[in-house]
Design an enzyme around this catalytic site. Sequence first.
Site, PDB file in Angstrom:
ATOM      1  N   LYS A  53      30.747  36.833  38.311  1.00  0.00           N
ATOM      2  CA  LYS A  53      31.637  35.890  37.618  1.00  0.00           C
ATOM      3  C   LYS A  53      31.131  34.459  37.797  1.00  0.00           C
ATOM      4  CE  LYS A  53      35.588  38.981  37.999  1.00  0.00           C
ATOM      5  NZ  LYS A  53      36.802  39.384  38.705  1.00  0.00           N
ATOM      6  N   GLN A  97      40.433  37.503  43.699  1.00  0.00           N
ATOM      7  CA  GLN A  97      39.784  38.802  43.503  1.00  0.00           C
ATOM      8  C   GLN A  97      40.589  39.894  44.216  1.00  0.00           C
ATOM      9  OE1 GLN A  97      36.926  39.339  41.545  1.00  0.00           O
ATOM     10  NE2 GLN A  97      37.461  41.477  41.864  1.00  0.00           N
ATOM     11  N   ASP A 120      43.491  35.149  34.898  1.00  0.00           N
ATOM     12  CA  ASP A 120      43.419  36.615  34.901  1.00  0.00           C
ATOM     13  C   ASP A 120      44.556  37.228  34.086  1.00  0.00           C
ATOM     14  OD1 ASP A 120      41.268  37.911  35.998  1.00  0.00           O
ATOM     15  OD2 ASP A 120      41.969  37.721  38.076  1.00  0.00           O
TER      16      ASP A 120
END
Length: 288
Positions: A53, A97, A120
Amino acid sequence: MSADLIDGKLIANHYREQLKETITELKRKDVVPGLAVILAGDNHASRTYVRMKRKACSELGIHSELYQFDESLPQQDLVNKIEELNDNAHIHGILVQLPLPHHINPIKIIETISPSKDVDGFHPVSIGNMVTNQDTFYSCTPLGIMKMLEYEKIELTGKHVVILGRSNIVGKPAGQLFLNRDATVTHCHSKTANLSDFTKQADILVSAVGKAGLIHAEDIKEGAVVIDVGMNRDEEGRLCGDVDFNEVKEIAGKITPVPGGVGPMTITMLLYNTVKSAQRSLIDRQKQ
Ligand code: NAP
């Protein structure tokens, strides 16, 4: 018949080129899109995802900051860090994460992220906005699927979309995005009886299960669009999806490969959401 390949890498590059132009525009107005990535614990896969990422961010000129914590990190310390990042004007997106260490409640952590930085798309506010069909941050994998189909000019209105999987990050939001686009949606899951009866009805089949060899040629309607989200290892240890690609490509109309299908789109949509957040912050600044 042999299906057309939906090339996720090519489509992801198309969207990344568009993003580069938007980023250049933003930088001209002194806005550098910024993403904060939080990694807690020592999960090998998580470290790999975070590296990928951040690499994608740097390739596009998005500023990224990594906050790495030990497995034993107290939950309150993580909450404090997110609150600090919520107030940081240089950060437009906050990504925690998952999975988190067991003693940390992921719902509490996700709810701490400001909805305006929820790149997200996991915050209940983002999910509520999605369900009520308002513009918001959508979860990256489902958004990537929609962008892929848009690029391929695949009509969704009135199509029967069958989704295998009902997770909060893929299956459920994917179904909602298709519903928002006037498709007729059927969700299947581990308790669904006679799965094949449903898959055979699909104009568009999305498999987000995580089981290699789940879907074979006899499970598909001729000419269907097959989107394989699964990421599994086959007996030889090679990356593969849920769909038996070689069999199904002879029946389907269009199909995504694994690797090189949905995967590249997922990371691209994280970049997309970060840039969208930076654009919103600029609009807010101009209003003041
Ligand atoms: P998950 O949370 O484990 O959910 C899997 C879903 O599949 C569950 O809803 C489960 O049903 C359902 N399921 C299990 N066995 C089934 C069966 N035999 N028939 C029909 N449904 C069945 O997984 P996830 O996070 O959604 O991810 C799914 C897959 O996509 C994984 O392989 C993951 O690695 C991959 N993935 C790929 C990307 C990408 O960018 N390419 C991104 C995210 C995830 P229940 O709800 O009844 O348990």
